[in-house]
Enzyme design. Structure first.
Site, PDB file in Angstrom:
ATOM      1  N   ASP A 188     -41.586  23.473  17.972  1.00 11.48           N
ATOM      2  CA  ASP A 188     -40.366  24.025  17.465  1.00 11.48           C
ATOM      3  C   ASP A 188     -39.274  23.090  17.063  1.00 11.48           C
ATOM      4  O   ASP A 188     -38.872  22.338  17.717  1.00 11.48           O
ATOM      5  CB  ASP A 188     -40.020  24.950  18.637  1.00 11.48           C
ATOM      6  CG  ASP A 188     -39.241  26.167  17.612  1.00 11.48           C
ATOM      7  OD1 ASP A 188     -39.210  26.429  16.595  1.00 11.48           O
ATOM      8  OD2 ASP A 188     -38.452  26.914  18.728  1.00 11.48           O
TER       9      ASP A 188
ATOM     10  N   HIS B 295     -27.628  27.445  11.897  1.00  9.42           N
ATOM     11  CA  HIS B 295     -27.912  27.877  13.315  1.00  9.42           C
ATOM     12  C   HIS B 295     -27.503  26.805  14.373  1.00  9.42           C
ATOM     13  O   HIS B 295     -26.926  27.366  15.318  1.00  9.42           O
ATOM     14  CB  HIS B 295     -29.546  27.963  13.388  1.00  9.42           C
ATOM     15  CG  HIS B 295     -29.800  28.269  14.848  1.00  9.42           C
ATOM     16  ND1 HIS B 295     -29.767  29.554  15.377  1.00  9.42           N
ATOM     17  CD2 HIS B 295     -30.746  27.596  15.710  1.00  9.42           C
ATOM     18  CE1 HIS B 295     -30.143  29.521  16.711  1.00  9.42           C
ATOM     19  NE2 HIS B 295     -31.000  28.150  16.803  1.00  9.42           N
TER      20      HIS B 295
ATOM     21  N   GLU C  30     -35.768  35.097  17.383  1.00 11.03           N
ATOM     22  CA  GLU C  30     -35.347  34.153  16.427  1.00 11.03           C
ATOM     23  C   GLU C  30     -36.140  34.311  15.086  1.00 11.03           C
ATOM     24  O   GLU C  30     -37.479  34.276  15.426  1.00 11.03           O
ATOM     25  CB  GLU C  30     -35.436  32.698  17.004  1.00 11.03           C
ATOM     26  CG  GLU C  30     -34.252  32.373  18.287  1.00 11.03           C
ATOM     27  CD  GLU C  30     -34.314  30.962  18.547  1.00 11.03           C
ATOM     28  OE1 GLU C  30     -35.185  30.326  18.408  1.00 11.03           O
ATOM     29  OE2 GLU C  30     -33.268  30.752  19.073  1.00 11.03           O
TER      30      GLU C  30
ATOM     31  N   GLU D 223     -38.165  32.619  12.492  1.00  9.10           N
ATOM     32  CA  GLU D 223     -38.475  31.346  11.959  1.00  9.10           C
ATOM     33  C   GLU D 223     -39.847  31.425  11.018  1.00  9.10           C
ATOM     34  O   GLU D 223     -40.310  32.460  10.567  1.00  9.10           O
ATOM     35  CB  GLU D 223     -38.923  30.426  13.269  1.00  9.10           C
ATOM     36  CG  GLU D 223     -37.835  30.294  14.323  1.00  9.10           C
ATOM     37  CD  GLU D 223     -38.109  29.288  15.241  1.00  9.10           C
ATOM     38  OE1 GLU D 223     -39.108  28.734  15.040  1.00  9.10           O
ATOM     39  OE2 GLU D 223     -37.278  29.341  16.305  1.00  9.10           O
TER      40      GLU D 223
ATOM     41  N   ASP E 110     -39.630  33.493  17.467  1.00 14.51           N
ATOM     42  CA  ASP E 110     -39.529  32.735  18.730  1.00 14.51           C
ATOM     43  C   ASP E 110     -38.477  33.167  19.833  1.00 14.51           C
ATOM     44  O   ASP E 110     -37.489  33.093  20.106  1.00 14.51           O
ATOM     45  CB  ASP E 110     -38.901  31.176  18.519  1.00 14.51           C
ATOM     46  CG  ASP E 110     -38.607  30.296  19.364  1.00 14.51           C
ATOM     47  OD1 ASP E 110     -39.519  30.363  20.584  1.00 14.51           O
ATOM     48  OD2 ASP E 110     -37.597  29.657  19.337  1.00 14.51           O
TER      49      ASP E 110
ATOM     50  N   ARG F 181     -32.015  34.191  26.534  1.00 15.92           N
ATOM     51  CA  ARG F 181     -30.495  33.376  26.459  1.00 15.92           C
ATOM     52  C   ARG F 181     -30.279  32.931  28.036  1.00 15.92           C
ATOM     53  O   ARG F 181     -29.588  32.004  28.075  1.00 15.92           O
ATOM     54  CB  ARG F 181     -29.446  34.006  25.618  1.00 15.92           C
ATOM     55  CG  ARG F 181     -30.131  34.244  24.161  1.00 15.92           C
ATOM     56  CD  ARG F 181     -30.143  33.100  23.281  1.00 15.92           C
ATOM     57  NE  ARG F 181     -30.541  33.298  22.122  1.00 15.92           N
ATOM     58  CZ  ARG F 181     -31.285  32.538  21.244  1.00 15.92           C
ATOM     59  NH1 ARG F 181     -31.461  31.462  21.585  1.00 15.92           N
ATOM     60  NH2 ARG F 181     -31.736  32.990  20.197  1.00 15.92           N
TER      61      ARG F 181
ATOM     62  N   GLN G  27     -32.204  30.408  29.487  1.00 17.42           N
ATOM     63  CA  GLN G  27     -32.011  29.302  28.624  1.00 17.42           C
ATOM     64  C   GLN G  27     -30.958  28.484  29.257  1.00 17.42           C
ATOM     65  O   GLN G  27     -30.963  27.223  29.305  1.00 17.42           O
ATOM     66  CB  GLN G  27     -32.166  29.495  27.285  1.00 17.42           C
ATOM     67  CG  GLN G  27     -32.133  28.198  26.267  1.00 17.42           C
ATOM     68  CD  GLN G  27     -32.403  28.693  24.960  1.00 17.42           C
ATOM     69  OE1 GLN G  27     -32.455  29.833  24.562  1.00 17.42           O
ATOM     70  NE2 GLN G  27     -32.267  27.466  24.082  1.00 17.42           N
TER      71      GLN G  27
ATOM     72  N   LYS H 124     -38.670  30.203  26.488  1.00 20.18           N
ATOM     73  CA  LYS H 124     -39.128  30.534  25.269  1.00 20.18           C
ATOM     74  C   LYS H 124     -40.614  30.743  25.690  1.00 20.18           C
ATOM     75  O   LYS H 124     -41.310  31.217  24.697  1.00 20.18           O
ATOM     76  CB  LYS H 124     -39.070  29.121  24.534  1.00 20.18           C
ATOM     77  CG  LYS H 124     -37.715  28.738  24.155  1.00 20.18           C
ATOM     78  CD  LYS H 124     -37.135  29.599  23.068  1.00 20.18           C
ATOM     79  CE  LYS H 124     -35.760  29.020  22.449  1.00 20.18           C
ATOM     80  NZ  LYS H 124     -35.396  29.267  21.354  1.00 20.18           N
TER      81      LYS H 124
ATOM     82  N   THR I 140     -44.556  33.847  21.689  1.00 19.77           N
ATOM     83  CA  THR I 140     -44.062  33.611  20.530  1.00 19.77           C
ATOM     84  C   THR I 140     -45.012  34.333  19.538  1.00 19.77           C
ATOM     85  O   THR I 140     -46.354  34.143  19.702  1.00 19.77           O
ATOM     86  CB  THR I 140     -44.338  32.123  20.284  1.00 19.77           C
ATOM     87  OG1 THR I 140     -43.361  31.298  21.205  1.00 19.77           O
ATOM     88  CG2 THR I 140     -43.769  31.501  18.694  1.00 19.77           C
TER      89      THR I 140
ATOM     90  N   GLU J 240     -26.237  34.902  17.401  1.00 20.26           N
ATOM     91  CA  GLU J 240     -25.365  34.392  16.273  1.00 20.26           C
ATOM     92  C   GLU J 240     -24.648  36.058  15.793  1.00 20.26           C
ATOM     93  O   GLU J 240     -23.635  35.814  15.460  1.00 20.26           O
ATOM     94  CB  GLU J 240     -26.215  33.750  15.045  1.00 20.26           C
ATOM     95  CG  GLU J 240     -26.798  32.350  15.531  1.00 20.26           C
ATOM     96  CD  GLU J 240     -27.698  31.723  14.799  1.00 20.26           C
ATOM     97  OE1 GLU J 240     -27.086  31.148  13.663  1.00 20.26           O
ATOM     98  OE2 GLU J 240     -28.938  31.972  14.864  1.00 20.26           O
TER      99      GLU J 240
END
Lengths: 467, 467
Positions: free
Chosen positions: B149, B156, B222, B224, B256, B260, B263, B276, B280, B397
């Site tokens: 990844d 970002h 996420e 991607e 993904d 949070r 993490q 993560k 996925t 975000e």
């Protein structure tokens, strides 16, 4: 008196002897009590086969199975047959543990002194047994499905942290989480494979400057222990700590080669990437939990003031016998040393019992979010370093980041930042082309036979560097 | 006038039409110019087969091959036969690119309006073609060999950096290195697979306190783009930038999923791990470089003052056409919205052309240390965020880490830290159980047919949490 929750397995009885005489050498790594799984090329059949090592011999398990020695039912299409006639240990890792233990017992019976003879057995003893010097060993897994590298030595983490974050060597999460990260599975190679020096980006000489691209200058090894996994879990279903060890096929030595200069520049904020992914070497023999059963020891004794592990990482069995008492050494021979007929010199000796987290804790943590572990996955421990200077499992720690390329040079004679002196007069702060690194590991106990891992070797080859 | 170094492939000619009428819908994702590879379950034969999507139909490529439509030589045991009769796209990815392009051309000929008829062709059109609603799609790769990844959106990286390192949002390496890390391959699932909310460790409430273990509270997606790789390189042999795109099988959408809170507590110093690795999601259709050829665009235009990429990451072709102009959207439907018959709402729209690094640069960097890339590997781009607020590709975000559990709550109406309002009156700072996230992606151009990726969907399922 507490009962040992994990008594030695009957197949480790020290009274057992083999008709393969070299297995009975008390100093050998591979007595009949060990029988590690491996994969080798059978030159007669020109194919890679599942084997076990005993003394200086390798035994072709597919051939024994074919002859009906390993499976009473002699199923031609059952899971045991499939596992033993595969080109690596992946299907063996997918079997239920009890099937592997039963296989081990039958292999031991075949190899035991005084085993039933007869013409058929005699012929099999010739045909299925190979001198280890005359065949090539392969990687235990042709393709490792997933590779995870932990960071379980508090001594290593503190050493490295002191160098790069002097004010903050051990991060606040360390004593709560078995820190780990995903490694690169494709570049796992077996002992003996040359390791090509990688190229990569080097940090700019001054802040805001331009980095350069070129060969790694600070190439290092890391002494680790790895567990190949068996069984596995469904995605979304954690593995409780009490069941974690059922998911271990066996243990190997791991050299987690590291490009320190690449790592320093690339690793923020998402962790090591190209600094590690150019090669990871594993030893060829997968030493089983049964063989290691006499050498279990307590988990790390956390000093007063350290937090207790959270409940999902704690149980009495783990605390009492979650560790493995494995002695581990790193040896080095430069090209010049080999040219001059010198053997390697020992750089360090440590013990796997000094890890802050046990393999069971790493496994349970890994699956605690529901991540599915697969048979054949490799979980490595992270660098095994002890509290003593000569128990440091990487050159970075031995020379204390003794970067000879820094300005001023970071090698300071008379301090920890001293290069390693080789008997040829050569000195090392990091690895040079032609250097061979040899990892060794074994278990000893007054009343049990020595159980060894053999060696995990790799020679550094010069890269073919573009600019 | 410079010549376009990457002209559109002839199979993308807008004049082509299919006898599958839904393929000719100008608003559709899957015209005959697209023909993405996929894997689906053929219910007649009860097996997973390699297919292509066209209009609202899936075509069984194994059956076409069997009928001699795809391979003039009709080899029964050649590599094309093996690739098309495999249960996933792994062997197809191992073919030389020219063979895949030839297959694509023959598939297109078979599906083209006015293609040769005859009884045999008519029967094949019935037997080998399935309505997409009536079969199940599988993951493109049963088991992805390796997953990497990246972190290639500067928008970002700057957004996330601003939240967690306000004084130092973008690290000094960012504009020199395509930052990436190894992801977990085993937990890659195909669109439609429920995603179980993970449990894990949460940071202590105050410094030096004890962390807790429990369900993730800050679950995020996420957006991607991923590339499944073809070909590959030998360990120790880098892939030059100019050849990097030969190693792309095709592109997919990737979600993904990210925990949070897990993490934040775990990721120092070795990067994201359990935050993560629980899941996925990839979309089922692998859109080929040929289909995307009309939608190539320049690499990111670095603003004045940004450093030029190092030579191994720079060439004119990459600069002029290294990008892909793909529009990307995220949609959300809560359980209540679905219960009330409401469609999903759009959370964001961005473009893949805004990435700081191209896929070719990511690939060349990945192999620059000699790391061996394998056919079937997945390389994801990292969250695709644009400079505008509504082009942010993660909830983190969009709500600016609007952590409703923080004390005081971080949701501040009237600022960026505003929850997302759903048409039911529900609000979201992060994902709730039952929420379905839908990623969409497509390419449009005035003179070419629209090429779409379809959808990448996943519903958040409540975890079965131990304490």
């Amino acid at each position: 008196v507490t009962t040992n929750p994990r008594p030695p397995h009957p197949t480790t009885s020290p009274a057992l002897r083999s008709w393969i005489e070299t297995a009975n050498d008390p100093a050998g790594d591979f007595p009949i009590q060990n029988l590690p799984w491996c994969v080798f090329h059978n030159p007669d059949d020109d194919m890679d086969v599942v084997g076990v090592r005993v003394g200086d011999r390798l035994v072709d398990c597919a051939m024994l199975h074919d002859a009906g020695v390993l499976d009473d039912d002699h199923h031609e299409h059952g899971p045991v047959c499939d596992a033993l006639t595969a080109p690596d240990l992946l299907d063996l890792a997918a079997l239920p543990r009890a099937m592997r233990v039963a296989l081990r017992e039958k292999l031991q019976a075949f190899l035991a002194e005084g085993a039933a003879g007869g013409q058929r057995a005699r012929r099999l003893r010739e045909k299925a047994v190979f001198a280890v010097d005359e065949v090539e060993l392969r990687a235990p897994m042709e393709r490792v499905p997933n590779y995870t590298d932990f960071y379980a030595s508090v001594h290593h983490a503190t050493n490295v942290g002191s160098m790069f974050r002097p004010t903050n060597p051990l991060l606040p999460n360390y004593k709560h989480i078995p820190i780990g990260y995903h490694g690169r599975a494709s570049s796992i190679v077996v002992s003996g494979t040359p390791v090509v020096r990688p190229s990569g980006q080097h940090a700019p000489a001054e802040e805001g400057g331009t980095p350069t691209f070129g060969p790694c200058k600070l190439l290092d090894y890391e002494l680790e222990v790895g567990a190949f996994l068996a069984g596995g879990n469904e995605l979304g279903s954690p593995i409780p700590l009490a069941h974690a060890e059922d998911h271990i096929l066996g243990l190997v030595l791991v050299n987690d080669w590291s490009a320190r200069d690449l790592q320093k520049w690339e690793y923020q904020p998402l962790g090591p990437f190209l600094a590690k992914s150019f090669a990871t070497t594993v030893s060829p023999y997968v030493v089983t939990p049964e063989a290691l059963s006499p050498f279990r020891c307590g988990a790390y004794e956390r000093p007063a003031g350290d937090p207790a592990p959270l409940p999902y990482l704690a149980d009495p069995a783990n605390e009492q016998t979650g560790g493995f008492d494995i002695t581990l050494e790193v040896w080095l021979a430069s090209a010049e040393m080999r040219d001059r007929g010198m053997g390697p010199v020992r750089l360090s000796r440590g013990s796997f019992r000094q890890m802050y987290w046990t393999l069971a804790q790493m496994l349970a943590h890994h699956a605690s979010n529901g991540c599915n572990l697969l048979p054949g996955d490799l979980i490595a421990s992270g660098t095994v370093s002890g509290p003593e200077r000569d128990a440091r499992g990487s050159m970075l720690e031995l020379t204390w980041n003794g970067d000879p390329f820094a300005t001023p040079p970071k090698l300071v004679p008379g301090t920890d930042r001293t290069p390693i002196q080789l008997p040829t007069g050569e000195a090392r702060a990091f690895l040079a082309d032609g250097d061979e690194v040899v990892l060794r590991g074994w278990c000893e106990h007054p009343t049990f036979r020595r159980i060894g891992f053999g060696e995990c070797r790799g020679v550094v080859a010069a890269g073919n560097h573009r600019t």
